[in-house]
Design a protein around this motif. Structure first.
Motif, PDB file in Angstrom:
ATOM      1  N   MET A  72      12.203  11.661 -11.672  1.00 11.20           N
ATOM      2  CA  MET A  72      10.808  11.373 -11.978  1.00 11.20           C
ATOM      3  C   MET A  72      10.683  11.350 -13.492  1.00 11.20           C
ATOM      4  O   MET A  72      11.471  11.972 -14.195  1.00 11.20           O
ATOM      5  N   ARG A 102       3.802  11.696  -5.244  1.00 12.44           N
ATOM      6  CA  ARG A 102       4.542  12.476  -6.237  1.00 12.44           C
ATOM      7  C   ARG A 102       5.092  13.746  -5.607  1.00 12.44           C
ATOM      8  O   ARG A 102       6.233  14.134  -5.853  1.00 12.44           O
ATOM      9  N   ALA A 103       4.256  14.400  -4.782  1.00 11.90           N
ATOM     10  CA  ALA A 103       4.714  15.632  -4.138  1.00 11.90           C
ATOM     11  C   ALA A 103       5.894  15.334  -3.220  1.00 11.90           C
ATOM     12  O   ALA A 103       6.855  16.103  -3.147  1.00 11.90           O
ATOM     13  N   THR A 133      -5.430  12.608  -0.617  1.00 15.30           N
ATOM     14  CA  THR A 133      -4.863  11.281  -0.816  1.00 15.30           C
ATOM     15  C   THR A 133      -5.682  10.160  -0.187  1.00 15.30           C
ATOM     16  O   THR A 133      -5.700   9.053  -0.698  1.00 15.30           O
ATOM     17  N   PHE A 185      12.639  17.640 -11.935  1.00 11.86           N
ATOM     18  CA  PHE A 185      12.813  16.578 -10.951  1.00 11.86           C
ATOM     19  C   PHE A 185      13.454  15.416 -11.695  1.00 11.86           C
ATOM     20  O   PHE A 185      12.759  14.662 -12.381  1.00 11.86           O
ATOM     21  N   LEU A 219      -6.439   6.748  -2.390  1.00 17.57           N
ATOM     22  CA  LEU A 219      -5.900   5.416  -2.144  1.00 17.57           C
ATOM     23  C   LEU A 219      -6.951   4.345  -2.402  1.00 17.57           C
ATOM     24  O   LEU A 219      -6.648   3.236  -2.788  1.00 17.57           O
ATOM     25  N   ARG A 261       1.969   6.225  -6.977  1.00 20.07           N
ATOM     26  CA  ARG A 261       0.771   6.503  -7.754  1.00 20.07           C
ATOM     27  C   ARG A 261      -0.042   7.712  -7.312  1.00 20.07           C
ATOM     28  O   ARG A 261      -0.813   8.247  -8.090  1.00 20.07           O
ATOM     29  N   THR A 262       0.054   8.114  -6.045  1.00 15.57           N
ATOM     30  CA  THR A 262      -0.858   9.174  -5.610  1.00 15.57           C
ATOM     31  C   THR A 262      -0.180  10.534  -5.712  1.00 15.57           C
ATOM     32  O   THR A 262       1.037  10.636  -5.841  1.00 15.57           O
ATOM     33  N   SER A 263      -0.997  11.569  -5.627  1.00 13.89           N
ATOM     34  CA  SER A 263      -0.426  12.901  -5.765  1.00 13.89           C
ATOM     35  C   SER A 263       0.425  13.247  -4.539  1.00 13.89           C
ATOM     36  O   SER A 263       1.413  13.962  -4.666  1.00 13.89           O
ATOM     37  N   LEU A 264       0.059  12.697  -3.377  1.00 17.30           N
ATOM     38  CA  LEU A 264       0.911  12.955  -2.208  1.00 17.30           C
ATOM     39  C   LEU A 264       2.291  12.339  -2.427  1.00 17.30           C
ATOM     40  O   LEU A 264       3.320  12.958  -2.155  1.00 17.30           O
ATOM     41  N   MET A 305       1.207   4.228  -2.672  1.00 17.31           N
ATOM     42  CA  MET A 305       1.005   5.627  -2.322  1.00 17.31           C
ATOM     43  C   MET A 305       2.136   6.486  -2.871  1.00 17.31           C
ATOM     44  O   MET A 305       1.903   7.547  -3.437  1.00 17.31           O
ATOM     45  N   TYR A 317     -11.519  11.101  -7.959  1.00 13.09           N
ATOM     46  CA  TYR A 317     -10.064  11.209  -8.044  1.00 13.09           C
ATOM     47  C   TYR A 317      -9.554  10.654  -9.363  1.00 13.09           C
ATOM     48  O   TYR A 317      -8.690  11.240 -10.006  1.00 13.09           O
ATOM     49  N   THR A 365       3.526  18.796   3.019  1.00 14.81           N
ATOM     50  CA  THR A 365       4.022  17.514   2.520  1.00 14.81           C
ATOM     51  C   THR A 365       4.967  16.880   3.535  1.00 14.81           C
ATOM     52  O   THR A 365       4.916  15.676   3.786  1.00 14.81           O
ATOM     53  N   VAL A 419       2.944  16.281 -11.492  1.00 15.68           N
ATOM     54  CA  VAL A 419       3.173  16.819 -10.146  1.00 15.68           C
ATOM     55  C   VAL A 419       2.923  18.330 -10.147  1.00 15.68           C
ATOM     56  O   VAL A 419       2.570  18.909  -9.123  1.00 15.68           O
ATOM     57  N   ARG A 466       8.103  12.938  -3.563  1.00 12.86           N
ATOM     58  CA  ARG A 466       9.308  12.733  -4.368  1.00 12.86           C
ATOM     59  C   ARG A 466       9.814  14.055  -4.930  1.00 12.86           C
ATOM     60  O   ARG A 466      11.018  14.294  -5.009  1.00 12.86           O
ATOM     61  N   ALA A 467       8.882  14.934  -5.315  1.00 11.25           N
ATOM     62  CA  ALA A 467       9.301  16.229  -5.847  1.00 11.25           C
ATOM     63  C   ALA A 467      10.036  17.027  -4.771  1.00 11.25           C
ATOM     64  O   ALA A 467      11.090  17.607  -5.023  1.00 11.25           O
ATOM     65  N   ALA A 522       0.836  -1.199   0.000  1.00  8.98           N
ATOM     66  CA  ALA A 522       0.000   0.000   0.000  1.00  8.98           C
ATOM     67  C   ALA A 522       0.871   1.248   0.000  1.00  8.98           C
ATOM     68  O   ALA A 522       0.613   2.222  -0.712  1.00  8.98           O
TER      69      ALA A 522
END
Lengths: 308, 289
Positions: free
Chosen positions: B118, A182-183, B139, B115, B143, A177-180, A174, B149, A204, B126, A185-186, A170
């Motif tokens: 990525m 990605r943020a 989020t 980035f 999930l 795949r999720t925007s959180l 997260m 979403y 974040t 992003v 990692r950014a 999971a």
């Protein structure tokens, strides 16, 4: 007996169980390191608080008469994740955010200070004595028998391994795949630039602490159920071991933390099984020293090559 | 002469050279670093649907203006007003990420800041973070794969694909951004900035290090952005072939002061500009032959 295959399998199961718990804690270390470049030494204490919240919730549920085990476990899990993540969030908000942009040493010392503070906080509130708990989940299955040596896999061990695999899947989902995710990692790759494309960097980072604390609280709950006894000091050793796992896997690398946790667990189990239990910590920390000397970037970490 | 007048006056309501409604109004911007005055009382306006170039010799304070606009520096004196359809934003009062999120100012840097680990597509998605965070219930709902979403995510990918097409990187969408050739990285940065759906796009030397073909591609990308998306483009550039070709309006800075402000035609013939670029001439104000 030590030469039998069954004995080996037994140690393997022990190692996987232990490694799962380390892995879940190690993710918190590596994630925070990735995003703000500091070692959150208080993370072990967050794990310990997760354990304490769990045992307290169990006691309350017992008094309230909730005795059906699956329901009790679910409630404890939710309460532990919720309360522990509040601790994680507060820790970042109070102790680390004001120091953002100050030298690394300041953040490191604060982290150690918070670790000591949280230990004493729990000691004062809950007392210094061991807190035992009745086993909630007992029983298991026999995996194999060899020369009279019985290898069994307890239900608790199964739960620990399965829960860890599910949580890690999971969590990987997260992050990728999720925007959180990605943020996160950014922010990890370029915090200023992330802010310039509208990512709320502070939030974040807070959420990173929350997620790390949630995983640690699950580890805390499973530790409590597996060993049946906790005290205010368990976070220290578990935290340092998980930190070793994160470094072994390559700090900042998430698959590295999972792999490192597993390896440290296995090393400890096999060392105790084939050599001496007394020296299992020495084995684990010798690994830390060896990794730092010969491969500072860890197994899955990328070496820091600066482009000139 | 008109250019001179505009430079001296800087009246906010004056018509902007090159036309268009104001996207950003900078009033009396001054930036001091200790005793050093990097920008000295600069007022300027850039219009929506126009390309405004800020030029000037090295150290003229061009990048400092950008840093004030995007919240890296708090100006010592002055106001930076972004004209948003909802209401005006005072950029100097906005906290970091809000410059992009609320006011709609996007920027790129002299040195590339993608980035790198990525993918190309992720870099563009992003940049649509805030939309997606809201759609995903921060989020939590995301999930569990809630429909709202997934729709928002699909839309984000669509917008990213649209820009990938524009910058000819569709077939490299899954590359790590750090592995792209230099020219591609430059265009990807601009596309990423556009994915934040800005009202004002600030580009800091986008043509630096590009070969003539790439620089030509950049020109058409920028004019496309201006004509199709009708946003304000503020551009720092040294490459005069880019500046003179595509700008509608040019502002010249020298030693932190504005020395000229007008259409490319006006600026090209402004004696003050020629002096700044070519040095003081004995005859004073003699244009190039």
């Amino acid at each position: 007996m030590q030469n039998s295959f069954a004995y080996f399998v037994d140690q393997l199961i022990n190692g996987l169980t232990l490694g799962s718990i380390y892995g879940l804690i190690a993710i918190g270390y590596t994630m925070v390191y990735g995003i703000i470049g500091m070692i959150n030494f208080a993370h072990g204490e967050i794990f310990m608080i997760g354990s304490f919240v769990s045992i307290i919730t169990f006691l309350i549920l017992g008094m309230a008469g909730v005795t059906w085990v699956p329901l009790a476990l679910l409630i404890v899990l939710i309460v532990a994740m919720l309360l522990t993540s509040i601790y994680g969030w507060t820790l970042e908000r109070v102790a680390y955010r004001p120091l953002r942009g100050s030298p690394r040493l300041a953040a490191l010392i604060t982290a150690i200070g918070m670790s000591i503070f949280l230990q004493n906080y729990v000691q004062l509130l809950q007392g210094a004595r061991n807190k035992p708990m009745q086993p909630v989940i007992s029983g298991g299955v026999t995996v194999m028998q060899d020369q009279g040596y019985v290898v069994s896999l307890s239900y608790m061990q199964m739960i620990i391994i399965v829960v860890t695999v599910v949580l890690m899947a999971a969590f990987t989902l997260m992050i990728t795949r999720t925007s959180l995710g990605r943020a996160q990692r950014a922010c990890e790759q370029d915090r200023n630039m992330a802010a310039l494309i509208g990512v709320n960097v502070d939030r974040t980072i807070s959420l990173t602490f929350v997620v790390g604390a949630m995983l640690a609280s699950v580890a805390g709950l499973m530790f409590l159920l597996y060993y049946g006894v906790i005290d205010f000091f368990i976070g220290f050793l578990a935290g340092i071991k998980a930190f070793t796992a994160a470094v072994l896997g390559g700090i900042g690398s998430l698959p590295g933390a999972m792999l490192g946790g597993l390896l440290i667990g296995l090393i400890e189990a096999f060392w105790s099984g084939y050599f001496t239990v007394e020296y299992k910590d020495v084995a684990a920390f010798s690994i830390l020293v060896l990794v730092l000397v010969f491969r500072p970037s860890g197994l899955l970490g990328k070496p820091d090559i600066e482009k000139v | 002469m008109t250019a001179q007048a505009a430079a001296a006056g800087g009246a906010p309501d004056a018509e902007i050279p090159g036309g268009g409604a104001a996207s950003i109004t900078v009033e009396h911007l001054t930036m001091r670093f200790g005793g050093l005055i990097a920008i000295d009382d600069v007022s300027l306006q850039a219009a929506t649907g126009r390309i405004t170039a800020v030029i000037g010799p090295n150290g003229a304070g061009k990048t400092t203006v950008f840093n004030c606009l995007t919240g890296f520096y708090k100006p010592s004196v002055g106001r930076l007003i972004l004209h948003h359809p909802r209401h005006d934003y005072l950029l100097e009062r906005l906290e970091g990420y809000r410059t992009a999120q609320d006011a709609g100012v996007a920027r790129t840097f002299q040195n590339i800041r993608l980035f790198p680990r990525m993918t190309v597509l992720e870099n563009l998605i992003v940049a649509q973070h805030n939309k997606l965070m809201r759609a995903s219930g921060y989020t939590v709902l995301g999930l569990f794969g809630f429909k709202g979403y997934r729709d928002a995510e699909a839309k984000a990918v669509e917008l990213a694909r649209y820009w990938l097409d524009r910058i000819h990187l569709t077939d490299k969408a899954d590359w790590d951004a750090g592995n792209l050739p230099y020219g591609d990285q430059r265009r990807l940065e601009i596309a990423r900035a556009m994915c934040t759906e800005p009202l004002l796009l600030c580009l800091d030397e986008p043509a630096a290090g590009l070969n003539p073909r790439e620089s030509h591609e950049l020109n058409s990308l920028l004019t496309y952005i201006r004509d199709q998306h009708k946003i304000g483009v503020l551009l720092i550039e040294h490459d005069m072939s880019v500046v003179m070709h595509i700008s509608d309006h040019i502002i010249v800075l020298d030693y932190g002061r504005k020395i000229s402000d007008g259409t490319p035609e006006q600026v090209r013939n402004d004696p003050a500009v020629i002096r700044a670029y070519l040095g003081d001439d004995e005859e004073g104000g003699g244009g190039p032959s």
